[in-house]
Design an enzyme around this catalytic site. Structure first.
Site, PDB file in Angstrom:
ATOM      1  N   HIS A 150       0.998  -1.425  -0.139  1.00 42.61           N
ATOM      2  CA  HIS A 150      -0.154   0.038   0.051  1.00 42.61           C
ATOM      3  C   HIS A 150       0.852   1.310   0.023  1.00 42.61           C
ATOM      4  O   HIS A 150       2.058   1.215   0.169  1.00 42.61           O
ATOM      5  CB  HIS A 150      -0.814   0.047   1.238  1.00 42.61           C
ATOM      6  CG  HIS A 150      -0.374   0.039   2.613  1.00 42.61           C
ATOM      7  ND1 HIS A 150       0.243   1.105   3.025  1.00 42.61           N
ATOM      8  CD2 HIS A 150       0.130  -0.968   3.374  1.00 42.61           C
ATOM      9  CE1 HIS A 150       0.852   0.786   4.356  1.00 42.61           C
ATOM     10  NE2 HIS A 150       0.532  -0.381   4.644  1.00 42.61           N
ATOM     11  N   CYS A 197       3.338  -4.655   6.953  1.00 43.30           N
ATOM     12  CA  CYS A 197       2.891  -4.329   5.526  1.00 43.30           C
ATOM     13  C   CYS A 197       4.006  -3.884   4.825  1.00 43.30           C
ATOM     14  O   CYS A 197       5.081  -3.549   5.037  1.00 43.30           O
ATOM     15  CB  CYS A 197       1.721  -3.553   5.456  1.00 43.30           C
ATOM     16  SG  CYS A 197       0.433  -4.314   5.985  1.00 43.30           S
TER      17      CYS A 197
END
Length: 203
Positions: free
Chosen positions: A135, A151
């Site tokens: 992301h 992440c």
């Protein structure tokens, strides 16, 4: 590449890359691998994400990765793609840092202050959400560092570029050492069902 994106749902300002090593800027590089074109390879130790192009070349993006003990490793598929996603901290994140994440347990709406940025690619294994994502970020300075809750962070213009290049079902290989030299996984099962509702998100 890192100028403003005024046509976005939430117009993005130019990305401040002044505090980031130039080697982490998007570029095409030689990258010999057995992985077929279209595969994403995440080189965690070196903080790079490669989109394999074939003929020994790849697009290379700089990334930020998880703190020690929080990294994802192994193989996954992009099970879902989202533009300007909503963010919800996982229960583990809230338990680990209640003062920071407790007030945000109900989630955060899309926008320029959302930790996921303008795009998110959701990693699945065996048809199930791993809670790990590729992301964007509100912290451009963190690209090239190990600071996230697990992440894979990218510059916002880079995650938009990657999002536009890869479909759902794309194979993702996250490595902690040497690049993978194994044959590719079989094609994704078209019958794999994706959830209709937003799953909790890590970042």
């Amino acid at each position: 590449m890192y100028g403003p994106h005024p046509d976005e749902a939430f117009p993005l300002p130019a990305t401040d890359i002044s505090k980031v090593d130039p080697r982490f800027l998007r570029q095409q590089v030689p990258y010999p691998t057995y992985e077929p074109p279209g595969t994403i390879v995440v080189d965690t130790p070196n903080r790079y994400l490669y989109l394999v192009q074939g003929d020994g070349m790849a697009l290379r993006y700089g990334i930020g990765v998880g703190k020690a003990g929080l990294e994802f490793a192994g193989e996954a598929r992009i099970g879902r793609k989202a533009q300007w996603p909503r963010w919800i901290p996982t229960s583990d994140m809230v338990a680990r840092e209640p003062e920071r994440y407790g007030p945000l347990a109900g989630g955060l709406d899309p926008g320029l202050t959302n930790p996921l940025g303008p795009r998110a690619l959701y990693l699945y294994q065996d048809g199930k959400d791993t809670l790990f994502r590729i992301h964007g970020t509100t912290e451009a300075w963190s690209i090239g560092k190990a600071v996230s809750s697990g992440c894979i962070r990218m510059f916002n213009p880079d995650v938009i570029d990657l999002y536009n290049r890869v479909p759902e079902g794309t194979r993702v290989v996250v490595i902690q050492a040497q690049p993978p030299m194994e044959p590719a996984m079989p094609p994704i099962d078209a019958s794999m069902q994706m959830p209709a509702e937003e799953a909790p998100l890590a970042f």
